[in-house]
Write an enzyme that holds these catalytic residues in place. Structure first.
Site, PDB file in Angstrom:
ATOM      1  N   LYS A   1       7.317  -0.235 -14.040  1.00 11.24           N
ATOM      2  CA  LYS A   1       7.148  -0.915 -13.505  1.00 11.24           C
ATOM      3  C   LYS A   1       6.336  -0.945 -11.547  1.00 11.24           C
ATOM      4  O   LYS A   1       5.304  -1.751 -11.286  1.00 11.24           O
ATOM      5  CB  LYS A   1       8.400  -2.515 -12.733  1.00 11.24           C
ATOM      6  CG  LYS A   1       7.837  -3.925 -12.300  1.00 11.24           C
ATOM      7  CD  LYS A   1       9.020  -4.852 -11.814  1.00 11.24           C
ATOM      8  CE  LYS A   1      10.249  -4.447 -10.820  1.00 11.24           C
ATOM      9  NZ  LYS A   1       9.540  -4.998  -9.537  1.00 11.24           N
ATOM     10  N   ASN A   2       7.893  -0.872 -10.602  1.00 12.08           N
ATOM     11  CA  ASN A   2       6.678  -0.396  -9.614  1.00 12.08           C
ATOM     12  C   ASN A   2       6.098   0.731  -8.955  1.00 12.08           C
ATOM     13  O   ASN A   2       5.416   1.303  -8.014  1.00 12.08           O
ATOM     14  CB  ASN A   2       8.648  -0.082  -8.521  1.00 12.08           C
ATOM     15  CG  ASN A   2       8.852  -1.443  -8.572  1.00 12.08           C
ATOM     16  OD1 ASN A   2       9.078  -1.939  -8.594  1.00 12.08           O
ATOM     17  ND2 ASN A   2      10.545  -0.783  -7.710  1.00 12.08           N
TER      18      ASN A   2
ATOM     19  N   CYS B   1      14.158 -14.581  -0.684  1.00 12.08           N
ATOM     20  CA  CYS B   1      14.189 -14.142  -1.669  1.00 12.08           C
ATOM     21  C   CYS B   1      15.924 -13.850  -2.499  1.00 12.08           C
ATOM     22  O   CYS B   1      16.472 -14.472  -1.081  1.00 12.08           O
ATOM     23  CB  CYS B   1      13.522 -12.414  -2.157  1.00 12.08           C
ATOM     24  SG  CYS B   1      14.298 -11.432  -2.465  1.00 12.08           S
TER      25      CYS B   1
ATOM     26  N   ARG C   1      13.363 -10.772   2.923  1.00 14.36           N
ATOM     27  CA  ARG C   1      12.405  -9.277   3.577  1.00 14.36           C
ATOM     28  C   ARG C   1      11.090  -9.723   3.927  1.00 14.36           C
ATOM     29  O   ARG C   1      10.010  -9.834   3.733  1.00 14.36           O
ATOM     30  CB  ARG C   1      12.747  -9.077   1.427  1.00 14.36           C
ATOM     31  CG  ARG C   1      13.889  -8.790   0.655  1.00 14.36           C
ATOM     32  CD  ARG C   1      13.588  -8.695  -0.428  1.00 14.36           C
ATOM     33  NE  ARG C   1      12.688  -7.480  -0.685  1.00 14.36           N
ATOM     34  CZ  ARG C   1      12.655  -7.625  -1.986  1.00 14.36           C
ATOM     35  NH1 ARG C   1      11.827  -8.315  -3.387  1.00 14.36           N
ATOM     36  NH2 ARG C   1      11.353  -6.386  -2.410  1.00 14.36           N
TER      37      ARG C   1
ATOM     38  N   ASP D   1      18.067  -0.600  -6.265  1.00 15.72           N
ATOM     39  CA  ASP D   1      18.025  -1.698  -7.934  1.00 15.72           C
ATOM     40  C   ASP D   1      18.723  -0.932  -8.541  1.00 15.72           C
ATOM     41  O   ASP D   1      18.638  -1.423 -10.115  1.00 15.72           O
ATOM     42  CB  ASP D   1      16.074  -0.853  -8.800  1.00 15.72           C
ATOM     43  CG  ASP D   1      15.272  -1.762  -7.189  1.00 15.72           C
ATOM     44  OD1 ASP D   1      15.846  -2.551  -6.888  1.00 15.72           O
ATOM     45  OD2 ASP D   1      14.117  -1.662  -7.627  1.00 15.72           O
TER      46      ASP D   1
ATOM     47  N   ARG E   1      11.307  -9.971 -15.727  1.00 11.73           N
ATOM     48  CA  ARG E   1      10.135  -9.446 -15.184  1.00 11.73           C
ATOM     49  C   ARG E   1       9.952  -8.318 -14.938  1.00 11.73           C
ATOM     50  O   ARG E   1       9.223  -7.589 -14.243  1.00 11.73           O
ATOM     51  CB  ARG E   1      10.813  -9.719 -13.256  1.00 11.73           C
ATOM     52  CG  ARG E   1      10.545 -11.490 -13.513  1.00 11.73           C
ATOM     53  CD  ARG E   1      10.958 -12.172 -11.851  1.00 11.73           C
ATOM     54  NE  ARG E   1       9.659 -11.333 -10.974  1.00 11.73           N
ATOM     55  CZ  ARG E   1      10.255 -10.519  -9.675  1.00 11.73           C
ATOM     56  NH1 ARG E   1      11.194 -11.843  -9.104  1.00 11.73           N
ATOM     57  NH2 ARG E   1       9.303  -9.710  -9.339  1.00 11.73           N
TER      58      ARG E   1
HETATM   59  C1  UD1 Z   1      10.316  -1.780  -3.892  1.00 13.92           C
HETATM   60  C2  UD1 Z   1      10.436  -2.427  -4.450  1.00 13.92           C
HETATM   61  C3  UD1 Z   1      12.132  -2.821  -5.343  1.00 13.92           C
HETATM   62  C4  UD1 Z   1      13.447  -1.496  -4.411  1.00 13.92           C
HETATM   63  C5  UD1 Z   1      13.180  -1.702  -2.868  1.00 13.92           C
HETATM   64  C6  UD1 Z   1      13.753  -1.052  -2.523  1.00 13.92           C
HETATM   65  C7  UD1 Z   1       8.617  -2.729  -4.876  1.00 13.92           C
HETATM   66  C8  UD1 Z   1       6.985  -3.544  -5.958  1.00 13.92           C
HETATM   67  N1  UD1 Z   1       9.814  -3.174  -4.885  1.00 13.92           N
HETATM   68  O1  UD1 Z   1      10.180  -2.902  -2.201  1.00 13.92           O
HETATM   69  O2  UD1 Z   1      12.634  -2.702  -6.137  1.00 13.92           O
HETATM   70  O3  UD1 Z   1      14.529  -2.617  -4.450  1.00 13.92           O
HETATM   71  O4  UD1 Z   1      11.479  -0.741  -3.166  1.00 13.92           O
HETATM   72  O5  UD1 Z   1      14.008   0.783  -3.049  1.00 13.92           O
HETATM   73  O6  UD1 Z   1       8.563  -1.509  -5.933  1.00 13.92           O
HETATM   74  N2  UD1 Z   1      12.055  -3.791   6.278  1.00 13.92           N
HETATM   75  C9  UD1 Z   1      11.534  -4.169   6.633  1.00 13.92           C
HETATM   76  N3  UD1 Z   1      10.133  -5.237   7.422  1.00 13.92           N
HETATM   77  C10 UD1 Z   1       8.815  -4.315   6.737  1.00 13.92           C
HETATM   78  C11 UD1 Z   1       8.765  -4.480   4.664  1.00 13.92           C
HETATM   79  C12 UD1 Z   1      10.771  -3.945   4.564  1.00 13.92           C
HETATM   80  O7  UD1 Z   1      12.291  -5.106   7.606  1.00 13.92           O
HETATM   81  O8  UD1 Z   1       7.891  -4.787   6.209  1.00 13.92           O
HETATM   82  C13 UD1 Z   1      12.809  -2.861   5.221  1.00 13.92           C
HETATM   83  C14 UD1 Z   1      13.353  -4.283   4.252  1.00 13.92           C
HETATM   84  O9  UD1 Z   1      14.388  -5.176   4.821  1.00 13.92           O
HETATM   85  C15 UD1 Z   1      14.751  -3.081   3.492  1.00 13.92           C
HETATM   86  C16 UD1 Z   1      13.809  -1.558   3.721  1.00 13.92           C
HETATM   87  O10 UD1 Z   1      12.353  -2.684   4.228  1.00 13.92           O
HETATM   88  O11 UD1 Z   1      15.529  -3.513   4.627  1.00 13.92           O
HETATM   89  C17 UD1 Z   1      13.144  -1.552   2.194  1.00 13.92           C
HETATM   90  O12 UD1 Z   1      12.380  -2.204   2.006  1.00 13.92           O
HETATM   91  P1  UD1 Z   1      10.958  -1.813   1.012  1.00 13.92           P
HETATM   92  O13 UD1 Z   1      10.959  -0.877   0.820  1.00 13.92           O
HETATM   93  O14 UD1 Z   1       9.948  -2.216   1.820  1.00 13.92           O
HETATM   94  O15 UD1 Z   1      11.143  -3.081   0.001  1.00 13.92           O
HETATM   95  P2  UD1 Z   1      10.226  -3.045  -1.235  1.00 13.92           P
HETATM   96  O16 UD1 Z   1       8.905  -2.594  -0.897  1.00 13.92           O
HETATM   97  O17 UD1 Z   1       9.758  -4.467  -1.183  1.00 13.92           O
END
Ligand code: UD1
Length: 416
Positions: free
Chosen positions: A22-23, A116, A121, A303, A395
């Site tokens: 999925k990711n 969320c 997030r 995850d 999902r």
């Molecule tokens: C992706 C995955 C999700 C997984 C996560 C962590 C997809 C579609 N989803 O989510 O399943 O659990 O990676 O491996 O691939 N952060 C910030 N600011 C930002 C972005 C992130 O502070 O702009 C922080 C988040 O709050 C979190 C950390 O960075 O603590 C990692 O998040 P991130 O790797 O961005 O997760 P996603 O890409 O949303």
């Protein structure tokens, strides 16, 4: 709304095919927006999230055709670079379309995803990065509006590695003028695959799989074909099921993407045999408690944290599980407690005292991975477990109940 009904306590055995990730597929689908032409994606998992992304792509004007795990996206007709709140709020990964739409059209309007079930997030890294590339970003009516006649390469440093922000900026930077360097970049296999897909479109990218990615902007890209990598989280979920409940072989997997998970499963006492594209796991006589802390790749994935807690709820002893990525991602804990699990939660640390048995109960699923954890708990528990709100599981897992049924589980979907 559908429910999943489980008669637990049965041993499981057999083989299961793991679907595409999925990711990995979601950012690839967004990247298809970069080109005027038809992208072909194979091994696409049939998930609610995949279908949500298809709807989003169609809303911006693309044409999608999906069947037999092949997805064709013709992004030629795309003409409306707007991602509406209705869709983005149901799937945060919709935010991935911001980078490619901005790159192709010089403007894009994408709803802010909002909160969320795991708490806040933010998307600040995505936005700051795009600003560094020269985009003007404003927030109006809950929508991010991004604008730039053209993007210019720059050095972007993330405070912490973000999967989504790395992906979005990769897609924005491939056609920027000049060189972009992403420091402290995500190294997840899904990001590596996105980068390789962009390379096959003609992008010039170096450093994939390391924490520094360099992108040399190119003037144009061409449509291409890609086969999605296996879902390491789905594979991990079935392996954890094997460690708790019997002997399971997961087929169509990439064992190299699961190294730390396999190490932890061995520590828990499971016997593991790894082949080129399959892994067999045998449950131990007694599950050993294993402490675990989630980390960015190649660490233990957040995850799989919920599923790990379900396994540890059955261990012979006490384990400590810490989620360092998402501090509030524990909505499965009170539901597992309803099955008799002994878990104490203090901020982002769960202390799990393993029990000899869990007992079935009605529980409610709250997000994708929490649902998987409740299915594992229900399969292990004596008696009947009913899991409501199972749309969450759809999902991220394709036909999970059918896959568990082929392993001998008594599990069915019931319409309420
Ligand atoms: C992706 C995955 C999700 C997984 C996560 C962590 C997809 C579609 N989803 O989510 O399943 O659990 O990676 O491996 O691939 N952060 C910030 N600011 C930002 C972005 C992130 O502070 O702009 C922080 C988040 O709050 C979190 C950390 O960075 O603590 C990692 O998040 P991130 O790797 O961005 O997760 P996603 O890409 O949303």
């Amino acid at each position: 709304m559908d429910k999943i009904v489980i008669q637990g306590g049965k041993s499981l055995s057999g083989r299961v095919n793991i679907s595409g990730a999925k990711n990995a597929v979601l950012p690839i689908m967004a990247a298809a927006l970069l080109v005027d032409g038809k992208t072909v994606i194979d091994n696409v998992p049939d998930l609610r999230d995949t279908r949500t992304m298809i709807r989003l792509l169609e809303m911006v004007g693309a044409r999608g055709r999906f069947g037999s795990h092949r997805l064709e996206i013709d992004a030629g007709p795309v003409d409306t670079p707007v991602a509406p709140y209705d869709l983005v709020k149901t799937m945060r990964a919709s935010f991935y379309v911001l980078g490619p739409l901005l790159s192709r059209f010089g403007r894009a309007k994408v709803s802010l995803p909002g909160g969320c079930a795991w708490g806040p997030r933010p998307v600040d890294f995505h936005l700051k990065g795009l600003e560094k590339l020269g985009a003007e970003i404003t927030l109006e009516g809950g929508y991010i509006q991004a604008q730039a006649d053209y993007l210019t390469g720059a050095t972007i440093h993330f405070e912490i590695p973000s999967v989504g922000a790395t992906g979005n900026l990769l897609m924005a930077a491939v056609r920027a003028r000049g060189t972009t360097v992403i420091e402290n970049a995500a190294r997840e296999p899904e990001i590596v695959q996105l980068g390789e897909f962009l390379q096959s479109m003609g992008a010039r990218i170096e450093g994939l799989g390391t924490d520094e990615i360099t992108i040399e902007g190119v003037a144009s890209l061409r449509p291409t074909q890609v086969t999605v990598i296996p879902d390491r989280i789905e594979a991990g979920t079935f392996l954890i099921a094997g460690a708790a409940l019997g002997r399971i072989t997961v087929d169509q997997v990439r064992p190299d993407h699961l190294k730390v998970v396999l190490e932890k499963l061995e520590e828990a006492g499971a016997e593991i045999r790894v082949e080129a594209s399959s892994i067999t796991i045998q449950r131990p006589d007694s599950i050993q408690p294993v402490n675990m802390s989630t980390a960015v790749y190649p660490g233990f994935p957040t995850d799989l944290q919920a599923q790990w807690i379900a396994l540890m709820a059955l261990a012979e002893g006490t384990s400590i599980i810490t989620d360092t990525i998402y501090h509030d991602r524990f909505s499965h804990v009170p539901e597992l407690q309803r099955l008799g699990a002994n878990i104490t939660l203090e901020k982002n640390v769960a202390v799990v005292i393993g029990q000899q048995e869990l007992i079935g109960a009605p529980v409610m699923s709250t997000d994708i991975r929490a649902s998987a954890s409740l299915i594992l708990g229900g399969l292990a528990a004596r008696g009947r477990t009913e899991i409501s709100r199972v749309y969450h599981i759809d999902r991220g897992y394709e036909k999970i109940e059918e896959k568990f049924r082929t392993l001998g589980a008594s599990i069915e979907r019931v319409s309420e």
